[in-house]
Write a protein that holds these residues in place. Structure first.
Motif: not given
Length: 406
Positions: A241-265
């Motif tokens: 459960d912890t890993t599932a939530n961390q992964l989902a929330n992290s992907v959201l952060a990267l492709i949402g509010r922090h798109r520049d960080q997604w592009e960096t990766l």
């Protein structure tokens, strides 16, 4: 000194997966150890500053076992671990159990799993690409990925995984509004299943973690049957459960509010190991901003110059500690290239996370797969439309619709 005003009610409404309530920044400076009124009507000490949280995590005078006993102050909700769980123990009981199970979680042991974990991720991404855009990453990736890994670690047969998932999800999704009944039912079903699984592994051991734990020894000592069962569902709650939530929330952060960080990766995938630690620091997983588990002072002590009396409840805010500007430069910024990152998301002291190597590896493999195979990944709906379940432990995305391509 603590405020003489009436304590504020905890947890705070201003926290979300994006980060802790803005009040924490003021408390870290003005009142780093503050009195709060919990949902159960009991006052507790809330510790917010990095150095104090880190020291308290390793302080044996702050007891997890006392927080799980029948006389423990009820801070509210239904998330109370049982005394048999490793996260509920103090030394020497904790040290004995940890010594017996630690061998199954070493970095070398976890690295042996990498090819199979990679294979699981590749299969899920193959299915996503075959079905095409749009997709929902929660049921198609962020849930089945860690669940399949944990199931295989325990030696759960593939034909049992779907039912196993339902029970594991019910157990992990603790919700006070439902009285915790679904969680307790899931726990009961999982316990019954694990008892049978242990019996099968005793007669026919295989190359899985449960078989290894069954045969674990330390100077003649071994895990008892109840300890094996309890450790099995502890692993499910923490590793699935912890890993599932961390992964989902992290992907959201990267492709949402922090798109520049997604592009960096996308441009520099070699930064993903560093990015994983930054996402663990920055993305607020816990609904209460704490580790989810209170501690009780076993004797009088001081934290940050504040006297804590024996019997007082203490809450350690990991989310606040991970945003402490005295430790992290520009702490509210997500920076996937952050070099200095001694975050506390895996804990510190005797209760530091046994599964941290596995969790990091799963995050690295998942993010590497996503940025390399779906570099144009984006939200398919407005972020405000995303459905959340905020239970007693985690901020949980129940759906993450994404799109890619034209």
């Amino acid at each position: 000194m603590p405020s003489t005003q009436d304590p504020e009610t905890f947890p705070f409404d201003g926290s979300s997966y994006r980060g802790p309530d803005p009040r924490y920044a003021r408390w870290r400076t003005e009142e780093p150890v503050t009195r709060v009124r919990t949902a159960g009507g009991v006052d507790a000490w809330l510790v917010t500053r990095y150095e104090d949280v880190r020291a308290a995590q390793a302080d044996p005078r702050l007891s997890r076992a006392l927080a799980c006993g029948p006389a423990a102050p009820r801070i509210g909700g239904t998330m109370y671990t049982t005394p048999e769980m490793i996260i509920s123990m103090d030394s020497p009981e904790h040290s004995r159990l940890r010594k017996l199970v630690a061998g199954a979680f070493t970095q070398r042991r976890v690295e042996r799993l990498r090819p199979r974990v990679q294979s699981v991720l590749d299969g899920l991404l193959d299915d996503i690409e075959a079905k095409g855009s749009p997709a929902d990453l929660v049921p198609q990736l962020t849930l089945p990925f860690p669940l399949t890994v944990i199931g295989e670690l325990l030696g759960v047969p593939p034909e049992d995984l779907r039912q196993f998932e339902r029970w594991a999800r019910a157990f992990a999704t603790v919700d006070d509004r439902a009285g915790g009944e679904a969680s307790l039912e899931g726990l009961a079903k999982l316990s019954e299943y694990i008892v049978g699984l242990i019996a099968r592994k005793r007669s026919s051991p295989s190359d899985d973690m449960l078989s290894e734990l069954i045969t674990a020894r330390d100077q003649g000592d071994r895990l008892s049957e109840p300890e094996l069962v309890t450790f099995g569902f502890t692993l499910i709650g923490a590793g699935f459960d912890t890993t599932a939530n961390q992964l989902a929330n992290s992907v959201l952060a990267l492709i949402g509010r922090h798109r520049d960080q997604w592009e960096t990766l996308v441009a520099r995938p070699a930064r993903i190991p560093t990015a994983v630690d930054e996402l663990l620091r920055h993305v607020n997983l816990f609904a209460t901003d704490t580790s989810g588990f209170p501690r009780i002072a076993a004797e009088d002590l001081e934290i940050g110059g504040v006297r804590i009396a024996a019997g007082d409840a203490v809450l350690l805010s990991l989310a606040s500690a991970n945003r402490d500007g005295t430790v992290f430069e520009d702490p509210d910024r997500l920076d996937v290239g952050r070099a200095h990152n001694p975050h506390l998301s895996f804990g510190h002291g005797i209760h530091h996370c046994l599964g941290k190597h596995l969790g990091r590896m799963e995050m690295e493999i998942a993010l590497t797969g996503l940025v390399s195979r779906l570099p144009e990944l984006r939200l398919a709906v407005a972020e405000a439309e995303l459905p959340w379940h905020v239970g007693e432990i985690n901020h949980t995305l129940t759906s993450l619709p994404v799109a890619w391509g034209a």
